[in-house]
Scaffold this motif. Structure first.
Motif, PDB file in Angstrom:
ATOM      1  N   VAL A 154       0.850  -1.197   0.000  1.00 56.75           N
ATOM      2  CA  VAL A 154       0.000   0.000   0.000  1.00 56.75           C
ATOM      3  C   VAL A 154       0.884   1.246   0.000  1.00 56.75           C
ATOM      4  CG1 VAL A 154      -1.746   1.310   1.266  1.00 56.75           C
ATOM      5  CG2 VAL A 154      -1.914  -1.191   1.128  1.00 56.75           C
TER       6      VAL A 154
ATOM      7  N   ARG B  35      -4.771   0.337  -4.838  1.00 54.56           N
ATOM      8  CA  ARG B  35      -4.673   0.681  -3.413  1.00 54.56           C
ATOM      9  C   ARG B  35      -5.967   0.337  -2.682  1.00 54.56           C
ATOM     10  NH1 ARG B  35      -2.547   5.029  -3.980  1.00 54.56           N
ATOM     11  NH2 ARG B  35      -4.351   6.388  -4.121  1.00 54.56           N
TER      12      ARG B  35
ATOM     13  N   VAL C 109      -6.108  -2.257   0.398  1.00 43.93           N
ATOM     14  CA  VAL C 109      -6.604  -1.798   1.698  1.00 43.93           C
ATOM     15  C   VAL C 109      -7.788  -2.656   2.131  1.00 43.93           C
ATOM     16  CG1 VAL C 109      -7.755   0.138   2.879  1.00 43.93           C
ATOM     17  CG2 VAL C 109      -5.723   0.564   1.482  1.00 43.93           C
TER      18      VAL C 109
ATOM     19  N   ASN D 125     -11.493   2.345   3.531  1.00 37.42           N
ATOM     20  CA  ASN D 125     -10.852   3.110   2.464  1.00 37.42           C
ATOM     21  C   ASN D 125     -11.126   4.611   2.650  1.00 37.42           C
ATOM     22  OD1 ASN D 125      -9.443   3.564   0.088  1.00 37.42           O
ATOM     23  ND2 ASN D 125     -11.332   3.593  -1.087  1.00 37.42           N
TER      24      ASN D 125
ATOM     25  N   THR E  38      -9.339   8.249   5.100  1.00 34.29           N
ATOM     26  CA  THR E  38      -8.136   8.750   5.775  1.00 34.29           C
ATOM     27  C   THR E  38      -7.901   8.035   7.097  1.00 34.29           C
ATOM     28  OG1 THR E  38      -8.355  10.897   4.703  1.00 34.29           O
ATOM     29  CG2 THR E  38      -7.008  10.828   6.679  1.00 34.29           C
TER      30      THR E  38
ATOM     31  N   MET F 183      -6.668   4.543   6.396  1.00 32.66           N
ATOM     32  CA  MET F 183      -5.310   4.572   5.872  1.00 32.66           C
ATOM     33  C   MET F 183      -4.305   4.840   6.993  1.00 32.66           C
ATOM     34  SD  MET F 183      -3.551   4.009   3.222  1.00 32.66           S
ATOM     35  CE  MET F 183      -4.838   3.979   2.010  1.00 32.66           C
TER      36      MET F 183
ATOM     37  N   TRP G 165       1.370   9.836   2.805  1.00 32.19           N
ATOM     38  CA  TRP G 165      -0.094   9.964   2.705  1.00 32.19           C
ATOM     39  C   TRP G 165      -0.507  11.434   2.759  1.00 32.19           C
ATOM     40  CZ3 TRP G 165      -3.927   7.480   0.805  1.00 32.19           C
ATOM     41  CH2 TRP G 165      -5.233   7.847   1.127  1.00 32.19           C
TER      42      TRP G 165
END
Length: 158
Positions: free
Chosen positions: A6, A60, A64, A71, A73, A76, A95
């Motif tokens: 990722v 991605r 994830v 999926n 913020t 992540m 990020w």
């Protein structure tokens, strides 16, 4: 699957958005200078680059999801926190750079849209002025009376 994969997609996406930012700046100046031939090439390049970004994003999202994180913020950041401790800060910085790059490209794209709209408005006004002028050109009827004729019709009546 691992969080490192990722992280690779994030790093790659950061590079794509740097390219896109540069390209959007070029497009801005090409719009202002009305350099249509270069603009056409830039738009083709933009399409190619956006396709790469889409593929990167899809990969991605898949990774994830397979790792069981949301999926967004928060998901992540949670996923990146599973990296080895020495890589967490790098991952979070990447990020953050990606999110910043996306926002900046969105702003450049909006700016280019406004420029394009203004140029379209100016062009339409110019066409209207030319069209109005053509209607004011007169020819004469067989009785010698001035008749307003659009210039494109003059060739047909001659």
């Amino acid at each position: 699957m691992s969080a490192a994969l990722v992280l690779n997609t994030i790093s790659e996406a950061c590079h794509f958005f740097i390219e896109l930012e540069h390209l959007l700046s070029q497009i801005h100046y090409q719009l202002l200078s009305r350099d249509v031939s270069k603009l056409e090439l830039s738009i083709k390049e933009q399409s190619r680059l956006l396709n790469k970004i889409r593929q990167n994003t899809e990969l991605r999202i898949k990774l994830v999801d397979e790792l069981g994180f949301s999926n967004d913020t928060a998901g992540m950041k949670q996923l990146l926190s599973t990296l080895p401790e020495e890589e967490i800060e790098t991952g979070l910085d990447s990020w953050s750079r990606l999110e910043s790059g996306i926002r900046h490209c969105q702003e450049l794209n909006k700016l280019n849209g406004r420029v394009q709209t203004r140029l379209g408005t100016v062009t339409q006004r110019l066409i209207g002025m030319i069209d109005d002028h053509c209607y004011r050109l007169s020819t004469y009827s067989s009785e010698g009376i001035p008749v307003a004729v659009k210039s494109s019709q003059v060739g047909l009546n001659a």
